[in-house]
Design a protein around this motif. Sequence first.
Motif, PDB file in Angstrom:
ATOM      1  N   VAL A  19       0.858  -1.156   0.100  1.00 52.30           N
ATOM      2  CA  VAL A  19       0.065   0.016   0.069  1.00 52.30           C
ATOM      3  C   VAL A  19       0.939   1.393  -0.121  1.00 52.30           C
ATOM      4  N   GLY A  20       1.976   1.350   0.924  1.00 55.66           N
ATOM      5  CA  GLY A  20       2.857   2.529   0.902  1.00 55.66           C
ATOM      6  C   GLY A  20       3.639   2.507  -0.305  1.00 55.66           C
ATOM      7  N   GLN A  21       4.074   1.397  -1.020  1.00 57.94           N
ATOM      8  CA  GLN A  21       4.723   1.395  -2.309  1.00 57.94           C
ATOM      9  C   GLN A  21       3.745   1.850  -3.303  1.00 57.94           C
ATOM     10  N   THR A  22       2.555   1.348  -3.496  1.00 62.17           N
ATOM     11  CA  THR A  22       1.621   1.975  -4.525  1.00 62.17           C
ATOM     12  C   THR A  22       1.477   3.374  -4.421  1.00 62.17           C
ATOM     13  N   THR A  23       1.264   3.729  -3.311  1.00 61.70           N
ATOM     14  CA  THR A  23       0.724   5.389  -2.853  1.00 61.70           C
ATOM     15  C   THR A  23       2.081   6.097  -3.412  1.00 61.70           C
ATOM     16  N   ALA A  24       3.336   5.768  -3.185  1.00 57.18           N
ATOM     17  CA  ALA A  24       4.457   6.601  -3.436  1.00 57.18           C
ATOM     18  C   ALA A  24       4.450   6.563  -5.013  1.00 57.18           C
ATOM     19  N   LEU A  25       4.482   5.670  -5.683  1.00 57.42           N
ATOM     20  CA  LEU A  25       4.523   5.483  -7.101  1.00 57.42           C
ATOM     21  C   LEU A  25       3.472   6.074  -8.013  1.00 57.42           C
ATOM     22  N   LEU A  26       2.163   6.185  -7.281  1.00 60.35           N
ATOM     23  CA  LEU A  26       1.062   7.029  -7.764  1.00 60.35           C
ATOM     24  C   LEU A  26       1.370   8.336  -7.775  1.00 60.35           C
ATOM     25  N   LEU A  27       1.861   8.493  -6.589  1.00 55.79           N
ATOM     26  CA  LEU A  27       2.169  10.321  -6.394  1.00 55.79           C
ATOM     27  C   LEU A  27       3.186  10.714  -7.312  1.00 55.79           C
ATOM     28  N   ALA A  28       4.251   9.879  -7.688  1.00 57.36           N
ATOM     29  CA  ALA A  28       5.009  10.254  -8.836  1.00 57.36           C
ATOM     30  C   ALA A  28       4.508  10.339  -9.887  1.00 57.36           C
ATOM     31  N   ARG A  29       3.579   9.598 -10.329  1.00 58.99           N
ATOM     32  CA  ARG A  29       3.004   9.712 -11.566  1.00 58.99           C
ATOM     33  C   ARG A  29       2.345  11.115 -11.808  1.00 58.99           C
ATOM     34  N   TRP A  30       2.065  12.014 -10.801  1.00 59.13           N
ATOM     35  CA  TRP A  30       1.521  13.253 -10.858  1.00 59.13           C
ATOM     36  C   TRP A  30       2.508  14.272 -10.336  1.00 59.13           C
ATOM     37  N   GLY A  31       3.850  13.763 -10.389  1.00 59.67           N
ATOM     38  CA  GLY A  31       4.834  14.779 -10.111  1.00 59.67           C
ATOM     39  C   GLY A  31       5.056  15.169  -8.765  1.00 59.67           C
ATOM     40  N   VAL A  32       4.764  14.301  -7.969  1.00 59.34           N
ATOM     41  CA  VAL A  32       4.802  14.605  -6.057  1.00 59.34           C
ATOM     42  C   VAL A  32       5.886  13.615  -5.764  1.00 59.34           C
ATOM     43  N   PRO A  33       6.883  14.315  -5.283  1.00 58.93           N
ATOM     44  CA  PRO A  33       7.944  13.668  -4.510  1.00 58.93           C
ATOM     45  C   PRO A  33       7.285  13.166  -3.120  1.00 58.93           C
ATOM     46  N   SER A  34       7.856  11.913  -2.854  1.00 56.83           N
ATOM     47  CA  SER A  34       7.547  11.437  -1.550  1.00 56.83           C
ATOM     48  C   SER A  34       8.987  10.831  -1.018  1.00 56.83           C
ATOM     49  N   ILE A  35       8.715  10.833   0.417  1.00 55.06           N
ATOM     50  CA  ILE A  35       9.884   9.958   1.284  1.00 55.06           C
ATOM     51  C   ILE A  35       8.983   8.852   2.010  1.00 55.06           C
ATOM     52  N   VAL A  36       9.330   7.710   1.704  1.00 53.03           N
ATOM     53  CA  VAL A  36       8.771   6.387   2.461  1.00 53.03           C
ATOM     54  C   VAL A  36       9.524   5.887   3.381  1.00 53.03           C
ATOM     55  N   LEU A  37       8.925   5.916   4.674  1.00 52.59           N
ATOM     56  CA  LEU A  37       9.906   5.478   5.655  1.00 52.59           C
ATOM     57  C   LEU A  37       9.382   4.135   6.263  1.00 52.59           C
ATOM     58  N   ASP A  38      10.280   3.362   6.467  1.00 52.97           N
ATOM     59  CA  ASP A  38       9.903   1.879   7.228  1.00 52.97           C
ATOM     60  C   ASP A  38      10.661   1.745   8.425  1.00 52.97           C
TER      61      ASP A  38
END
Length: 528
Positions: A19-38
């Motif tokens: 779910v976190g991976q998908t969120t980050a990848l979909l945000l990137a499609r919209w030009g949105v940078p993300s930082i994924v923390l685990d």
Amino acid sequence: MRNESWPLEPVLVLGAGPVGQTTALLLARWGVPSIVLDRRPARDLAGSKAICQQRDVLDVWEAVGAGRRIAAEGVTWTTARTFHRDAELFSYEFAEPGTPVFPPFVNLSQTRTEEILDERIAAEPLVDLRWGHEVTDIDQDAAGVTARLAGGRTLRGSYLVVCAGARSDELRRLLGVTFEGESFDDRFLICDIRAELPGWATERRFYFDPAWNPGRQVLIHPCPGSTFRIDWQVAAGYELEAEVESGALDARIRRIIGDRDYEIVWKSVYRFHSRVADRMRRGRVLIAGDAAHLVSPFGARGLNSGVGDAENAAWKLAYVGHGWAPEELLETYHDERHAAALENIAVTTATMDFLVPADETRARRRTEVLERAATDQDARASVDSGRLAEPFWYVDSPLTTPDPRRPFAGRPPRGEAPPAGPGVLVPDAPVVLPGTGPTRIRALARDGFLLLAGAGFGPTVAVRVLKLAEIDPEGALTAALGARPEEAWLIRPDAHIAAVLTDPADLPAALARARGSLEWSPFAAGTD
């Protein structure tokens, strides 16, 4: 995809599961940078975990370049069979509205799915994945969110999406979110076994009260590499290691597969929970996946629903952050995905009530239903072996414009999809984009709001407009929609139908509503 610069801090995503991976990848499609923390030091690749990927989830993953790979590596199955003891009660195959690219279900271990998504993340410069980062506190203000890490460091983000899984009690506490529900006493034993089982490789099998697990249930799923996932319902006091040492586990497996060679790839015991957060949005924080809802796995609604959360969150965060929609749009994340969670709770709780009757009266009734179902077609409708995952229908969403000509008839029979209409995921179909060539309607829809126009609808600065007759020369999409010549179909960025219109004058209000705004604005940015 659009390349406009993101005007804010990156979005923080807690949890590097699917779910976190998908969120980050979909945000990137919209030009949105993300930082994924685990919080984990590295990816845990043990066990199959969630294996059953639904067709429309594969379609979401294809939007980030992973769907076809997951489908190609997984085992495709199209038939669900239900047995009582050794007699088959019924089977069904899944309806295929439109012309979908993917099969109804593909089985692939969660660990392999995560590896494929990791490869996509490694190739995406807008996603920064950081292991060994445990978040211990969350503060937010009008401009963003601050995450405090173990050790005292802090990270600043514009928004935060919590995808940290079921054990997110402390994060929910920090956000003031409750997680009410129940936990079932019975346990379930999982074994992934590698064996040759001819004829079982393309179907899901569910057994009520089989001779090899009397009084309880067994579920069998095919997986790649001649591997089968077997779930046994077992007593509350079941001890796996004691059964291994005594040889009883070997006997348990051989009662199903017979006297043939096999290998145990993974084994585990788990307890079912049925819980949902009271809020899935707190200001600039959204909660998704198992952190927001837990359901029993009979129906494969856990991971599949979590991906639905991810897509809903990603496009709304992108639209609000880019300035293409008002802040109010984020509240509809809670409206829509909380309703989806409650639907999943209702469906899976009904299944568990049938699988594990609460008292002797209901247990006798279940036995009567199962015995009648062997010869009575009407009784089979009352046999609940799990209603399999399906997209949620946003028919009551504040973003959806109702159409009295296309009322929602309620939950369709299992294995079927509702007719196309407001709130429903648009059926996929091949189309031809002028100047570009063949593509699919969902691929076009996921690039932003789209109007499939009929007669009387012309170009507008507010939304992309494609003439339905021009992109659908063979009529496959028109037939799947049941579209009338005078209609226009407004499609959201997550490919759900926002409105079906016949009067161009109604478009501004429908589009404003679909963007979460009470008053219409052209939102010229992000509509090309």
